[in-house]
Write an enzyme that holds these catalytic residues in place. Structure first.
Site, PDB file in Angstrom:
ATOM      1  CB  SER A  33      -0.939   0.011   1.215  1.00 11.00           C
ATOM      2  OG  SER A  33      -0.226  -0.156   2.410  1.00 11.00           O
ATOM      3  CG  ASN A 120      -4.487  -4.779  12.917  1.00  8.25           C
ATOM      4  OD1 ASN A 120      -3.830  -4.685  11.871  1.00  8.25           O
ATOM      5  ND2 ASN A 120      -4.834  -5.936  13.438  1.00  8.25           N
ATOM      6  CB  THR A 165     -40.827  23.677 -12.245  1.00  7.80           C
ATOM      7  OG1 THR A 165     -41.895  23.987 -13.147  1.00  7.80           O
ATOM      8  CG2 THR A 165     -40.858  24.654 -11.069  1.00  7.80           C
ATOM      9  CB  SER A 287     -13.190  23.049 -30.414  1.00  7.77           C
ATOM     10  OG  SER A 287     -13.129  22.144 -31.501  1.00  7.77           O
ATOM     11  CE  LYS A 293     -18.311  24.265 -28.969  1.00  6.96           C
ATOM     12  NZ  LYS A 293     -18.197  22.805 -29.135  1.00  6.96           N
ATOM     13  CG  ASN A 295     -15.920  23.591 -25.749  1.00  2.00           C
ATOM     14  OD1 ASN A 295     -16.908  24.036 -26.321  1.00  2.00           O
ATOM     15  ND2 ASN A 295     -14.974  22.902 -26.365  1.00  2.00           N
ATOM     16  CD  GLU A 300     -18.219  20.604 -20.982  1.00  2.00           C
ATOM     17  OE1 GLU A 300     -18.727  19.807 -21.777  1.00  2.00           O
ATOM     18  OE2 GLU A 300     -17.282  21.361 -21.298  1.00  2.00           O
ATOM     19  CE1 TYR A 327      -6.434  -3.498   8.817  1.00  2.00           C
ATOM     20  CE2 TYR A 327      -5.493  -5.680   8.507  1.00  2.00           C
ATOM     21  CZ  TYR A 327      -5.629  -4.365   8.106  1.00  2.00           C
ATOM     22  OH  TYR A 327      -4.989  -3.922   6.984  1.00  2.00           O
ATOM     23  CD  GLN A 332      -2.868  -2.652   1.978  1.00  5.50           C
ATOM     24  OE1 GLN A 332      -2.261  -3.031   2.957  1.00  5.50           O
ATOM     25  NE2 GLN A 332      -2.530  -3.000   0.747  1.00  5.50           N
ATOM     26  CE  LYS A 335      -4.323   2.503   3.960  1.00  7.22           C
ATOM     27  NZ  LYS A 335      -5.236   1.725   4.845  1.00  7.22           N
TER      28      LYS A 335
HETATM   29  N1  ARG Z   1      -1.275  -1.409   5.162  1.00  5.07           N
HETATM   30  C1  ARG Z   1      -2.239  -1.908   6.088  1.00  5.07           C
HETATM   31  C2  ARG Z   1      -3.581  -1.216   5.860  1.00  5.07           C
HETATM   32  O1  ARG Z   1      -3.597  -0.237   5.220  1.00  5.07           O
HETATM   33  C3  ARG Z   1      -1.790  -1.615   7.478  1.00  5.07           C
HETATM   34  C4  ARG Z   1      -2.348  -2.543   8.498  1.00  5.07           C
HETATM   35  C5  ARG Z   1      -1.823  -3.881   8.270  1.00  5.07           C
HETATM   36  N2  ARG Z   1      -2.141  -4.754   9.332  1.00  5.07           N
HETATM   37  C6  ARG Z   1      -1.940  -6.050   9.228  1.00  5.07           C
HETATM   38  N3  ARG Z   1      -2.221  -6.758  10.262  1.00  5.07           N
HETATM   39  N4  ARG Z   1      -1.434  -6.609   8.171  1.00  5.07           N
HETATM   40  O2  ARG Z   1      -4.612  -1.650   6.315  1.00  5.07           O
END
Ligand code: ARG
Length: 473
Positions: A33, A120, A165, A287, A293, A295, A300, A327, A332, A335
């Site tokens: 991540s 976690n 309306t 355009s 044009k 735009n 938009e 968890y 993950q 995010k």
């Molecule tokens: N990168 C993980 C997340 O965004 C962090 C938590 C990971 N926890 C675990 N027990 N593997 O959720």
């Protein structure tokens, strides 16, 4: 088999004690991540600083080691601000990356930082800290947008346009009234965001992996140190709860929907069919083939990007559905929807706040449009009610007058009294004054209506509200 064989390219993971095989390279990139959660780094470090100070206060760590760790963390933050930090997918996530850098910087004592916590509760903390900041920024920017719209409404206080309306001309309204409708919507968005901010502002740290920790930590101290209103009450809930994410994504979707409606009106109004507004060149593009044009791309794209913001809410709701406590790695995936919604909402808010004050509202065109399309037919029916007809009857009579006017391509005001009297004998000379635009507007004098007096009051009330230094908090 050699322990962790095949790890020549990928350094050994911090958690790899019980593992005898290296990660499949596809797994590494699939599970990492860090490419996106690296932006949580300042929050991760803020949380770690509070945590490690508390560990020393509680005698869990020595003061000396705690100070060393704090110094190491601050150095990482500085290096990050200078743009001097690089990561690889092998670093997995921001939490492991910071811990690895820390140990590289200050030695094995860095390994004491993670005492009494888990990724976690750490990741839930980081996300809450991030969102607290972002919601604050969003609310300030939204306030600026509200103030700018209010200023435009004030500047165009006497301007009249058709209210619609079904996208058909309906009744005349003041432009200020129309604009204030959006400011009202944004007031509700502000309220929603304020409530959500309060629920984001709860400390999950100290829940550890799921069950709390065996160390004598002081959660309340950490909460105070990080400015949290309170601590979470149940460790299992705290590490698996993402309601605050769903609420934010939902409030964000509603806000973006409001932006999209405003954008849609700008697109319509700037087209030659309406020709009510001119958007400044700086907010339009041309355009590649049609030289004439210009735009309204910004409007938009705000309308278009509403789709992804809805998508983020759907993604997060679907992510949460069916997750057992507590968890799960699925979490993950929480995010990117948050980041994308923030990254769409903030520039949309700022662009609207910049673009709107520089739009030309064409008062003459708007006024002319109110004179066409029988916008005062309701007033004519109300006139007949004043002369003793019941409304249903009056509605039918005016319907017949409008049908005849349409056939003869005339507006209501152009029909001579003698002709009106053929439809109903109660018509009198005073009907022409009654159909005057100004008097018609002034008659809509109910609270929340478009009569100039009401709108003036609404402007004043809104101004008072938005000028409070503590608004929107
Ligand atoms: N990168 C993980 C997340 O965004 C962090 C938590 C990971 N926890 C675990 N027990 N593997 O959720």
């Amino acid at each position: 088999m050699k322990k962790n064989q095949g790890r020549e390219n990928s350094p050994k993971k911090l958690w790899a004690g019980r593992f005898s095989q290296a990660l499949d390279p596809l797994v590494e990139s699939f599970t990492a991540s860090i490419p996106y959660d690296i932006r949580l780094l300042p929050y991760d470090i803020a949380g770690s600083l509070a945590h490690v100070k508390m560990l020393a206060r509680q005698g869990i760590l020595s003061v000396k080691n705690s100070r060393l760790i704090q110094k190491g963390l601050r150095e990482i933050l500085e290096e990050w601000s200078r743009g001097g930090l690089t990561f690889t997918l092998a670093d997995e996530d921001v939490h492991l990356f910071v811990e690895k850098r820390l140990t590289a910087g200050i030695g094995p004592v860095g390994g004491q930082l993670h005492t009494g916590r888990s990724r976690n509760d750490q990741v839930a903390l980081d996300l809450r800290l991030f969102m607290r900041d972002q919601i604050n920024t969003l609310r300030q920017d939204l306030k600026t947008l509200q103030q700018n719209i209010l200023a435009i409404a004030r500047k165009h206080e006497g301007v009249v346009l058709p209210g619609y309306t079904h996208l058909q001309r309906a009744q005349p309204v003041l432009l200020a009234h129309h604009l204030l409708a959006y400011v009202e919507m944004f007031c509700r968005d502000q309220e929603r965001l304020a409530e959500i901010w309060n629920r984001v502002n709860v400390l999950p740290l100290g829940s550890a992996a799921l069950a709390g920790t065996t160390f004598p930590i002081d959660r309340l101290w950490v909460a105070r140190e990080l400015g949290f209103r309170t601590i979470s009450a149940n460790s299992m809930d705290a590490v698996s709860d993402r309601d605050f994410v769903l609420e934010f994504l939902s409030a964000g979707a509603i806000l973006m929907m409001h932006f999209s409606r405003l954008a849609e009106e700008l697109v319509l109004w700037s087209g030659s069919e309406f020709n009510f507004v001119a958007i400044e060149d700086a907010f339009c593009t041309g355009s590649s083939i049609m030289p004439q044009k210009k735009n309204p791309d910004v409007a938009e794209l705000i309308r278009g990007k509403t789709g992804r913001v809805y998508g983020n809410l759907m993604a997060a709701l679907t992510l949460m559905k069916g997750l057992p406590l507590t968890y799960n790695r699925d979490l993950q995936e929480d995010k990117e929807p948050v980041f994308d919604t923030v990254d769409t909402l903030l520039p949309s808010t700022r662009l609207l706040a910049r673009m709107l004050p520089r739009i030309v509202f064409k008062a003459q065109v708007m006024k002319k449009a109110t004179a066409q399309g029988h916008l005062l037919a309701t007033d004519l029916a109300d006139y007949l009610v004043g002369k003793g007809l019941d409304f249903r009857n009056a509605h039918r009579v005016v319907g017949e007058i409008v049908a005849s006017a349409l056939k003869n391509e005339k507006e209501l005001l152009q029909i001579p009294l003698a002709l009106l009297q053929q439809f109903s004998p109660v018509f009198d000379q005073d009907v022409f004054q009654w159909l005057d635009l100004e008097t018609a507007l002034a008659r809509r004098n109910t609270p929340g209506g478009t009569a100039p007096g009401q709108v003036r009051m609404a402007l004043k009330n809104m101004e008072k509200k938005l000028c409070r230094p503590d608004y929107p908090f």
